[in-house]
Design a protein around this motif. Sequence first.
Motif, PDB file in Angstrom:
ATOM      1  N   ARG A   1      66.275  58.497  77.014  1.00 13.77           N
ATOM      2  CA  ARG A   1      67.343  57.589  76.594  1.00 13.77           C
ATOM      3  C   ARG A   1      67.559  56.498  77.621  1.00 13.77           C
ATOM      4  O   ARG A   1      67.601  56.750  78.824  1.00 13.77           O
ATOM      5  CB  ARG A   1      68.649  58.382  76.422  1.00 13.77           C
ATOM      6  CG  ARG A   1      69.873  57.547  76.098  1.00 13.77           C
ATOM      7  CD  ARG A   1      71.061  58.458  75.745  1.00 13.77           C
ATOM      8  NE  ARG A   1      71.456  59.286  76.856  1.00 13.77           N
ATOM      9  CZ  ARG A   1      72.446  59.001  77.716  1.00 13.77           C
ATOM     10  NH1 ARG A   1      73.130  57.873  77.572  1.00 13.77           N
ATOM     11  NH2 ARG A   1      72.744  59.824  78.696  1.00 13.77           N
ATOM     12  N   LYS A   2      67.691  55.274  77.127  1.00 13.92           N
ATOM     13  CA  LYS A   2      68.162  54.181  77.962  1.00 13.92           C
ATOM     14  C   LYS A   2      69.590  53.862  77.534  1.00 13.92           C
ATOM     15  O   LYS A   2      69.819  53.376  76.423  1.00 13.92           O
ATOM     16  CB  LYS A   2      67.293  52.929  77.814  1.00 13.92           C
ATOM     17  CG  LYS A   2      67.781  51.803  78.729  1.00 13.92           C
ATOM     18  CD  LYS A   2      66.936  50.548  78.626  1.00 13.92           C
ATOM     19  CE  LYS A   2      67.483  49.480  79.594  1.00 13.92           C
ATOM     20  NZ  LYS A   2      66.730  48.217  79.492  1.00 13.92           N
ATOM     21  N   PRO A   3      70.577  54.132  78.382  1.00 11.42           N
ATOM     22  CA  PRO A   3      71.970  53.885  77.998  1.00 11.42           C
ATOM     23  C   PRO A   3      72.217  52.409  77.693  1.00 11.42           C
ATOM     24  O   PRO A   3      71.583  51.513  78.262  1.00 11.42           O
ATOM     25  CB  PRO A   3      72.760  54.343  79.233  1.00 11.42           C
ATOM     26  CG  PRO A   3      71.859  55.297  79.937  1.00 11.42           C
ATOM     27  CD  PRO A   3      70.475  54.768  79.703  1.00 11.42           C
ATOM     28  N   ALA A   4      73.120  52.164  76.779  1.00  8.97           N
ATOM     29  CA  ALA A   4      73.488  50.793  76.423  1.00  8.97           C
ATOM     30  C   ALA A   4      73.960  50.049  77.662  1.00  8.97           C
ATOM     31  O   ALA A   4      74.714  50.582  78.476  1.00  8.97           O
ATOM     32  CB  ALA A   4      74.575  50.801  75.362  1.00  8.97           C
TER      33      ALA A   4
ATOM     34  N   SER B   1      76.020  65.561  76.818  1.00 11.56           N
ATOM     35  CA  SER B   1      76.332  64.938  75.537  1.00 11.56           C
ATOM     36  C   SER B   1      77.569  65.584  74.931  1.00 11.56           C
ATOM     37  O   SER B   1      77.985  66.671  75.342  1.00 11.56           O
ATOM     38  CB  SER B   1      75.149  65.090  74.568  1.00 11.56           C
ATOM     39  OG  SER B   1      75.010  66.444  74.153  1.00 11.56           O
TER      40      SER B   1
ATOM     41  N   SER C   1      74.055  55.509  69.136  1.00 14.35           N
ATOM     42  CA  SER C   1      72.676  55.784  69.523  1.00 14.35           C
ATOM     43  C   SER C   1      71.733  55.179  68.496  1.00 14.35           C
ATOM     44  O   SER C   1      72.055  55.094  67.310  1.00 14.35           O
ATOM     45  CB  SER C   1      72.432  57.298  69.597  1.00 14.35           C
ATOM     46  OG  SER C   1      73.337  57.926  70.485  1.00 14.35           O
TER      47      SER C   1
ATOM     48  N   GLN D   1      69.281  46.822  73.022  1.00 20.73           N
ATOM     49  CA  GLN D   1      69.433  47.585  74.252  1.00 20.73           C
ATOM     50  C   GLN D   1      70.832  47.425  74.835  1.00 20.73           C
ATOM     51  O   GLN D   1      71.334  48.320  75.519  1.00 20.73           O
ATOM     52  CB  GLN D   1      68.391  47.151  75.272  1.00 20.73           C
ATOM     53  CG  GLN D   1      66.955  47.475  74.883  1.00 20.73           C
ATOM     54  CD  GLN D   1      65.956  47.059  75.933  1.00 20.73           C
ATOM     55  OE1 GLN D   1      66.168  47.276  77.131  1.00 20.73           O
ATOM     56  NE2 GLN D   1      64.849  46.449  75.509  1.00 20.73           N
TER      57      GLN D   1
ATOM     58  N   ASP E   1      72.597  53.076  72.850  1.00 18.12           N
ATOM     59  CA  ASP E   1      71.775  53.986  73.628  1.00 18.12           C
ATOM     60  C   ASP E   1      70.466  54.127  72.866  1.00 18.12           C
ATOM     61  O   ASP E   1      70.448  54.680  71.760  1.00 18.12           O
ATOM     62  CB  ASP E   1      72.431  55.359  73.747  1.00 18.12           C
ATOM     63  CG  ASP E   1      73.552  55.417  74.764  1.00 18.12           C
ATOM     64  OD1 ASP E   1      73.803  54.404  75.436  1.00 18.12           O
ATOM     65  OD2 ASP E   1      74.193  56.487  74.883  1.00 18.12           O
TER      66      ASP E   1
ATOM     67  N   LYS F   1      78.937  49.824  73.850  1.00 11.47           N
ATOM     68  CA  LYS F   1      78.094  50.691  73.042  1.00 11.47           C
ATOM     69  C   LYS F   1      78.628  50.854  71.626  1.00 11.47           C
ATOM     70  O   LYS F   1      79.812  51.123  71.413  1.00 11.47           O
ATOM     71  CB  LYS F   1      77.979  52.065  73.714  1.00 11.47           C
ATOM     72  CG  LYS F   1      77.199  53.108  72.932  1.00 11.47           C
ATOM     73  CD  LYS F   1      77.223  54.431  73.684  1.00 11.47           C
ATOM     74  CE  LYS F   1      76.697  55.570  72.835  1.00 11.47           C
ATOM     75  NZ  LYS F   1      76.778  56.873  73.525  1.00 11.47           N
TER      76      LYS F   1
ATOM     77  N   TRP G   1      71.482  65.593  80.163  1.00 14.26           N
ATOM     78  CA  TRP G   1      70.639  64.438  80.486  1.00 14.26           C
ATOM     79  C   TRP G   1      70.447  64.356  81.996  1.00 14.26           C
ATOM     80  O   TRP G   1      71.416  64.340  82.747  1.00 14.26           O
ATOM     81  CB  TRP G   1      71.283  63.154  79.998  1.00 14.26           C
ATOM     82  CG  TRP G   1      71.377  63.025  78.506  1.00 14.26           C
ATOM     83  CD1 TRP G   1      72.469  63.256  77.739  1.00 14.26           C
ATOM     84  CD2 TRP G   1      70.329  62.619  77.623  1.00 14.26           C
ATOM     85  NE1 TRP G   1      72.180  63.019  76.421  1.00 14.26           N
ATOM     86  CE2 TRP G   1      70.873  62.621  76.309  1.00 14.26           C
ATOM     87  CE3 TRP G   1      69.006  62.240  77.794  1.00 14.26           C
ATOM     88  CZ2 TRP G   1      70.131  62.269  75.185  1.00 14.26           C
ATOM     89  CZ3 TRP G   1      68.259  61.891  76.677  1.00 14.26           C
ATOM     90  CH2 TRP G   1      68.812  61.899  75.395  1.00 14.26           C
TER      91      TRP G   1
END
Length: 509
Positions: free
Chosen positions: A89-92, A37, A99, A128, A132, A96, A58
């Motif tokens: 976390r589910k990334p965009a 991050s 968050s 989604q 993120d 993006k 991550w």
Amino acid sequence: MSPRRRPIAAAAAVAASVLLFTGCSVPSFLGGGTELSEPTGESVAAELEPYYSQVLEWERCDDLMCATATAPLDWSDPGEGEIELALVRKPASGQKIGSLLVNPGGPGGSGFDFIAESIDYAVGAPLQERFDVVGFDPRGVGRSSPVTCVDAARMDEFLYGIVPAERGSDEWIAEVTEANRQFGQACADETGELLGNVDTVSAAHDLDLLRAILGDDRLNYLGYSYGSFLGATYAGLYPEKTGRLVLDGAIDPTTSNQEVNIAQSVGFEDALKAYLADCLTGEECPFSGSVDDAADEVSRLLASVSESPLRGSDGRMLGADALVTAIIYPLYSAESWPYLSDMFESVMFGEADTALAFADLYNGREPDGTYRDNSTEAFRAVNCLDYTYDDDPAKMRADAEELAQAAPIIGPYFGYGDIGCAQWPVTSEGDREAIAAEGAAPIMVIGTTGDPATPYQWAVALAEQLDSGFLVSYDGEGHTAYRKSNACVDDTVESFFIDGTVPASDPEC
């Protein structure tokens, strides 16, 4: 009308203005699918700098990314130890924005599990794509540094044990007081100093820390139920750091413990009567006559198991308190009402297993007797710090009478709740005050007219308290509305998060 019988497995089916976003740069990648991050790098007090400057690592966990952050054990004295906070976390999937942190409620609900196991239920596809989506376990909960108390056998006794004395009698109060004293002491022994630092204000400070180390200058947040109180508390502490906050199934910060008990007992009783009205229109309803007739039968059923508890196949006893829990669990969603009919019918036939299975689902108890999480312990620990309590017998009896008058079916079993936290080993410092959050960005507050757990009037009150709050109403049944109601609610929430669109007035979905 022939009685219906369904296997106990049916119980499992119940569970189921423009803001500028900055500091949201793409994370750096390490080998092996690990990401780093990029914290905001903002200026904070010297003792907080090591926390706000930490870099999350991550790592892949199935199809998502997982990391662990550290936070001060005591925000008033950051140098005296630290705790861990678990994140997923589910990334965009598209361009993006930033968050989006999500809390499912409780207190004690696992935001980690909520996102890891049911992200499509928690957050719609448009969010989604642009955010993120980050689930986290608040301090004291789940995979974060947890509150721990007793083993499964002792938890069974604490949750399902039968007190033989008459409810509200001196003997009954003494026995319940001692059981709660022992439970609290076990929590203190096993949890240590953390037990006094799991209050909502501390969790809100954690939220700001997570915002910064995720790389967001402003917090974007979706809080359900208790999560709405956490979000409102954050807004009160950090109004200048609010991005887009949605508080669904809102809690009025000014409510006392007794006011919560009254509102929820009335809410669940109203939901019960709505279920009964619907049930009586069908051909397989276990009740007959009018809604009032059916409500009287529920009251008699509760009185019966209070007087003569039913034994389950595993030896546990179904008393009135466990049966109330079993009734409440399906009332969170109208889709579960058919299973509530099955449960009522089984108890009428003298069978305890289906009702115990429903109570187990509510309490997080697995079929093998273990508990899947620490939600019960965390729920107690947070609430004992967030509210004030009085276990004077005369006061509790007067409160119990008020509850029984407000909700004659459910209310009698909501009384004497002050006993548990009055025996808590950590002194409560909860201060129930209105939250204005002056200077905050617009904050969406969602209320459902038939919500049994967080009554609609709480959402109205919170929206009015917040300097920048605005209300979105859903006319329907069930607890919370986003992803559980209709396109009007979903579109309003998603347009607000993505475009910053604030309705000109309550859309009254």
